[in-house]
Design an enzyme around this catalytic site. Structure first.
Site, short mmCIF file in Angstrom:
data_model
loop_
_atom_site.label_atom_id
_atom_site.label_comp_id
_atom_site.label_asym_id
_atom_site.label_seq_id
_atom_site.Cartn_x
_atom_site.Cartn_y
_atom_site.Cartn_z
N ASP A 84 2.53 -33.50 61.43
CA ASP A 84 3.34 -33.58 60.22
C ASP A 84 3.22 -34.95 59.53
O ASP A 84 3.13 -35.99 60.21
CB ASP A 84 4.80 -33.33 60.61
CG ASP A 84 5.68 -33.02 59.42
OD1 ASP A 84 5.18 -32.47 58.43
OD2 ASP A 84 6.89 -33.35 59.49
N HIS A 85 3.25 -34.95 58.20
CA HIS A 85 3.28 -36.18 57.40
C HIS A 85 2.16 -37.14 57.78
O HIS A 85 2.40 -38.33 58.01
CB HIS A 85 4.64 -36.88 57.52
CG HIS A 85 5.71 -36.25 56.69
ND1 HIS A 85 5.68 -36.24 55.32
CD2 HIS A 85 6.85 -35.61 57.05
CE1 HIS A 85 6.75 -35.61 54.86
NE2 HIS A 85 7.48 -35.20 55.88
N HIS A 183 14.76 -36.64 52.79
CA HIS A 183 14.62 -36.84 54.23
C HIS A 183 15.76 -37.70 54.81
O HIS A 183 16.33 -38.53 54.13
CB HIS A 183 13.30 -37.57 54.55
CG HIS A 183 12.09 -36.72 54.37
ND1 HIS A 183 11.40 -36.65 53.19
CD2 HIS A 183 11.45 -35.89 55.23
CE1 HIS A 183 10.36 -35.84 53.33
NE2 HIS A 183 10.37 -35.36 54.54
N HIS A 211 11.15 -29.73 52.83
CA HIS A 211 11.30 -30.90 53.72
C HIS A 211 12.72 -31.45 53.58
O HIS A 211 13.43 -31.16 52.62
CB HIS A 211 10.28 -31.98 53.34
CG HIS A 211 8.90 -31.69 53.85
ND1 HIS A 211 8.26 -32.50 54.76
CD2 HIS A 211 8.07 -30.66 53.60
CE1 HIS A 211 7.06 -31.99 55.03
NE2 HIS A 211 6.92 -30.87 54.33
N GLY A 212 13.10 -32.29 54.56
CA GLY A 212 14.42 -32.91 54.47
C GLY A 212 15.55 -31.89 54.58
O GLY A 212 16.60 -32.06 53.96
N ASN A 233 11.42 -27.45 57.23
CA ASN A 233 11.22 -28.59 58.13
C ASN A 233 12.56 -29.27 58.44
O ASN A 233 13.28 -29.67 57.51
CB ASN A 233 10.31 -29.62 57.47
CG ASN A 233 8.86 -29.20 57.48
OD1 ASN A 233 8.53 -28.03 57.68
ND2 ASN A 233 7.97 -30.16 57.27
N THR A 236 16.09 -34.62 61.42
CA THR A 236 17.25 -35.48 61.66
C THR A 236 18.40 -34.74 62.34
O THR A 236 19.12 -35.33 63.16
CB THR A 236 17.72 -36.07 60.30
OG1 THR A 236 16.61 -36.79 59.73
CG2 THR A 236 18.88 -37.01 60.48
#
Ligand code: G3H
Ligand code: ZN
Length: 291
Positions: A84-85, A183, A211-212, A233, A236
């Site tokens: 990822d990323h 994120h 995302h986030g 995704n 956190t």
């Protein structure tokens, strides 16, 4: 053997109007917890290792990738393994040998033309090496310690016409879109731009990725899937659950020494979180949709 290709999971989910949850892992406990949470929910899942997690592991991708692949292989639900990323071309080129079936190449911080050129090169390499590839256009905020976007501010957004051209010219298999999430949020207070998501969903033929997602309340997660997101995704939220549980345990047991005592509390909390978030996604789709 339950290790499968992320692209197949996303395609199956998208074909039914569902989505697949993709959780970022940092430790073996994260991997074990995500698999257990997905098994409890009866859902396929993706284990993701970010470039930042590789950096945390002293730049070595193999130890955690091998552990995640082993956890996936022992699972009773299908599990994808995703890098990822990724910004580093060197790390990208390790993906296939490290056992990943998919990558997210992140050049979203670059101007459009540079993002497209870098993503096109990454997609060509990924496809030549049998990898499904996701990219990002219209940067989702809050990366690498940057302050999360104010969820109520307009922030960066993905333009539908630009996105369609980007996907066609780059050849990517899925696109991460900026529609109001950010994120690393530790509160679930973000609100999506549902009108923009609808326009992106209508404009693009490839699956859309959110995302986030930790910053979204359950209802927004459900609405995201109902609105056309096919891969969600989440990172956190797991760390919040793990850290809270460990902090609570160590506060109650200040003389504890055996790391298994508090890590098992952290792992159990992540199992509950993963299962609950998958259930929240399922609430957004009709019965029978693949989640
Ligand atoms: O790619 C990873 C995700 O976008 C995770 O974001 O940590 O805010 O849930 P999050
Ligand atoms: Zn992300």
């Amino acid at each position: 053997m339950a290790l499968v290709n992320t692209g197949d999971l996303v395609a199956e989910a998208a074909a039914t109007g569902g989505a697949v949850a993709a959780f970022n892992i940092i430790t073996l406990e994260h991997a074990e917890a995500v698999v257990a949470g997905a098994e409890a929910a009866g859902s396929p899942v993706v284990l993701q290792i970010s470039e930042n997690a590789v950096k945390y592991r002293h730049g070595r991708v193999l130890p955690l990738a091998r552990a995640a692949a082993a956890a996936a292989a022992a699972a009773t639900v299908p599990v994808g393994l995703h890098l990822d990323h990724v910004k580093s071309p060197e790390l990208l080129r390790q993906a296939a040998d490290a056992g990943f079936g998919s990558v997210m190449y992140d050049a979203a911080h670059l101007p459009y033309a540079e993002n497209l050129a870098a993503t096109r090169a990454a997609a060509d390499w990924a496809h030549a090496n049998g990898l499904w590839i996701e990219a990002e256009l219209g940067e989702v905020g809050g990366k690498n310690g940057a302050a999360p976007l104010d969820p109520h501010a307009p922030g960066a957004r993905t333009d539908p016409d630009e996105a369609r051209a980007f996907v066609e010219a780059s050849g990517v298999d899925a696109l991460a879109v900026a529609v109001g999430s950010s994120h690393a949020m530790t509160t679930r207070t973000a609100a999506l731009d549902h009108d923009l998501l609808a326009r992106l969903s209508a404009a693009l033929s490839v699956p859309l990725v959110l995302h986030g997602s930790s910053g979204l309340p359950d209802a927004e997660l459900a609405a995201a899937v109902a609105g056309g997101i096919s891969k969600v995704n989440i990172g956190t939220a797991l760390n919040l659950a793990m850290t809270d549980a460990i902090r609570t345990y160590l506060t109650a047991h200040p003389s504890a020494v055996d790391s298994r005592a508090y890590l098992s509390e952290g792992r159990a909390a992540m199992v509950r979180t993963a299962a609950a978030l998958i259930a929240a996604l399922r609430a957004g789709v009709p019965a029978g949709a693949r989640i």
